[in-house]
Scaffold this motif. Structure first.
Motif, PDB file in Angstrom:
ATOM      1  N   MET A  83       0.830  -1.212   0.000  1.00 13.89           N
ATOM      2  CA  MET A  83       0.000   0.000   0.000  1.00 13.89           C
ATOM      3  C   MET A  83       0.863   1.261   0.000  1.00 13.89           C
ATOM      4  O   MET A  83       0.779   2.117   0.873  1.00 13.89           O
ATOM      5  N   ARG A  84       1.700   1.368  -1.033  1.00 14.40           N
ATOM      6  CA  ARG A  84       2.545   2.550  -1.216  1.00 14.40           C
ATOM      7  C   ARG A  84       2.102   3.230  -2.515  1.00 14.40           C
ATOM      8  O   ARG A  84       2.774   3.153  -3.552  1.00 14.40           O
ATOM      9  N   PRO A  85       0.933   3.897  -2.480  1.00 21.00           N
ATOM     10  CA  PRO A  85       0.311   4.362  -3.722  1.00 21.00           C
ATOM     11  C   PRO A  85       1.135   5.363  -4.514  1.00 21.00           C
ATOM     12  O   PRO A  85       1.179   5.294  -5.749  1.00 21.00           O
ATOM     13  N   PHE A  86       1.799   6.296  -3.844  1.00 24.46           N
ATOM     14  CA  PHE A  86       2.477   7.349  -4.591  1.00 24.46           C
ATOM     15  C   PHE A  86       3.754   6.842  -5.254  1.00 24.46           C
ATOM     16  O   PHE A  86       4.126   7.310  -6.330  1.00 24.46           O
ATOM     17  N   GLU A  87       4.405   5.877  -4.650  1.00 29.06           N
ATOM     18  CA  GLU A  87       5.530   5.235  -5.323  1.00 29.06           C
ATOM     19  C   GLU A  87       5.031   4.376  -6.487  1.00 29.06           C
ATOM     20  O   GLU A  87       5.685   4.283  -7.531  1.00 29.06           O
ATOM     21  N   LEU A  88       3.860   3.764  -6.308  1.00 30.71           N
ATOM     22  CA  LEU A  88       3.258   2.990  -7.397  1.00 30.71           C
ATOM     23  C   LEU A  88       2.935   3.896  -8.583  1.00 30.71           C
ATOM     24  O   LEU A  88       3.217   3.557  -9.741  1.00 30.71           O
ATOM     25  N   ALA A 153       4.943   7.400   2.934  1.00 31.95           N
ATOM     26  CA  ALA A 153       4.551   6.636   1.750  1.00 31.95           C
ATOM     27  C   ALA A 153       3.098   6.852   1.363  1.00 31.95           C
ATOM     28  O   ALA A 153       2.739   6.746   0.196  1.00 31.95           O
ATOM     29  N   ARG A 154       2.230   7.154   2.325  1.00 26.24           N
ATOM     30  CA  ARG A 154       0.812   7.304   2.013  1.00 26.24           C
ATOM     31  C   ARG A 154       0.364   8.758   1.966  1.00 26.24           C
ATOM     32  O   ARG A 154      -0.766   9.045   1.607  1.00 26.24           O
ATOM     33  N   MET A 155       1.237   9.673   2.355  1.00 27.29           N
ATOM     34  CA  MET A 155       0.839  11.069   2.426  1.00 27.29           C
ATOM     35  C   MET A 155       1.043  11.796   1.107  1.00 27.29           C
ATOM     36  O   MET A 155       0.443  12.828   0.857  1.00 27.29           O
ATOM     37  N   GLY A 156       1.917  11.276   0.256  1.00 25.17           N
ATOM     38  CA  GLY A 156       2.101  11.889  -1.045  1.00 25.17           C
ATOM     39  C   GLY A 156       3.496  12.389  -1.313  1.00 25.17           C
ATOM     40  O   GLY A 156       3.773  12.878  -2.402  1.00 25.17           O
TER      41      GLY A 156
END
Length: 397
Positions: A83-88, A153-156
């Motif tokens: 669940m590391r959306p911004f790196e994804l 990782a989740r904040m952007g």
């Protein structure tokens, strides 16, 4: 001028950029939004030209599912699972954004602070760039974000030292080069950390400019009740577009029980939750999707999850807030709401029905919250509009 607007694939990540894109288009520039997944349709429905920079997968669906299989870029399944959306988004979208910029023959790239793919693409394209903050919760002007203490990782905030960034820089031959940034924009009200005038960046002297937050929550046909002043206090209840999809549904059941006991009209602005799992109190109107910008004008209170767009739209309309924060940067928004006295915040662990009801009653009863919210609303109204800021950047006036 051809202006490329790279945008991460989330409502709260792309929609704040739309008024600036429209300002550029209205000024006669050619514009192209570079995004992916469901946000391609959202951008198109906003009246904009858009290109899908990662058409082979839906990154949003993969994140909700928590897993991904198939012919994928190296590291993709791990970023989904962790669940590391911004790196994804960085991994999936950077090369497609570069290709889009080259095909579009972009003269300028305007990217958001939370979208590393836009930063890397503008570097690779070698054209001037503008960095735009799209949150009310944080900015790269803030020392703790600027110096890397808040590379969450989740904040952007994706660190330049993240493996995905290092790998992309090596593969694309970017080395340590950065984009040719000519200006940066902070859309926050001064009370939320924003600017009252132009300010040089502490790192490189590039100017930061204040810009008025203009709400854009999508278009829609307003129902008749939204056009009329309410006969009793109107409360908007919304949990955004992500929280309802997560386990627990963002605590909707508790909030419904709490607000159902009030002498108020409660508008449930939510088209994501499965309402069949809940008992709706008699004073709750399930409105489905309705643009917040179209209904907050007559609200006495908005109860929400702490999303940056929801927080900023409520500030724009001078509406007091009760925040029960979810994930990402929601806790930062909740803290700023409480510190600025435009509302109150409750930790999810403390947000039982009785406490939520009592807190909502306190906000409705105490005019100090409305006064503080109105003061921030006036701050926002006094800031330069997107069209004025764009003109200042492009023409120096």
């Amino acid at each position: 001028m051809r202006i490329l607007f790279p945008a991460a694939p989330g409502y709260g990540l792309m929609l704040p950029l739309v008024p600036l894109v429209h300002a550029a288009r209205a000024a006669g520039h050619e514009v192209l939004v570079a995004t992916t997944a469901h946000m391609t349709r959202v951008a198109a429905d906003s009246g904009l030209l858009v290109t899908d920079v990662f058409p082979s997968r839906d990154v949003g669906e993969d994140l909700v599912a928590g897993s991904a299989e198939g012919d994928l870029p190296g590291g993709y399944p791990e970023l989904v699972r962790e669940m590391r959306p911004f790196e994804l988004f960085t991994l999936a979208m950077t090369e497609g954004t570069i290709a889009a910029g080259r095909d579009f023959r972009a003269d300028l790239v305007i990217y958001c602070s939370d979208h590393m793919a836009g930063k890397l693409a503008s570097t690779a394209l070698g054209v001037p760039a503008v960095e735009v903050g799209n949150r009310v919760s944080w900015s790269m002007r803030d020392p703790e974000f600027r110096d890397g203490r808040e590379h969450n990782a989740r904040m952007g905030v994706v660190s330049e030292h993240a493996p995905v960034v290092r790998d992309l820089r090596a593969r694309l031959g970017l080395g340590d080069r950065g984009p040719d940034v000519v200006a940066r924009i902070d859309p926050r009200a001064p009370s939320f950390g924003g600017l009252t005038g132009e300010e040089p960046d502490a790192r490189d002297g590039v100017p930061w400019l204040p810009m008025r937050y203009v709400p854009y929550n999508g278009g829609g046909v307003l129902p008749p009740w939204a056009m009329r002043p309410p006969r009793r206090p109107r409360i908007c209840l919304t949990l955004g577009t992500v929280a309802p999809l997560l386990p627990g549904g963002g605590g909707l059941g508790v909030l419904l029980d709490a607000l159902g006991g009030l002498d108020a009209e409660v508008i449930l602005a939510d088209d994501e939750s499965d309402l069949s799992a809940h008992r709706l109190p008699g004073n709750v109107l399930p409105a489905g999707f309705v643009p917040l910008n179209g209904i907050l004008r007559d609200c006495a209170l908005v109860v929400h999850h702490g999303g940056s767009g929801t927080t900023a739209t409520a500030l724009h309309h001078g509406v007091p807030q009760l925040v029960v924060p979810g994930g990402a940067d929601n806790e930062l928004c909740a803290r700023k709401v409480a510190e600025s006295k435009v509302g109150l915040a409750l930790a999810p662990a403390d947000a039982d029905a009785g406490t939520v009801r009592a807190t909502a009653e306190q906000i409705l009863r105490d005019e100090a919250f409305r006064s503080a919210a109105s003061a921030v609303q006036a701050e926002i109204a006094g800031q330069p509009a997107p069209a004025e800021v764009l003109r200042r950047i492009l023409h120096g006036r």
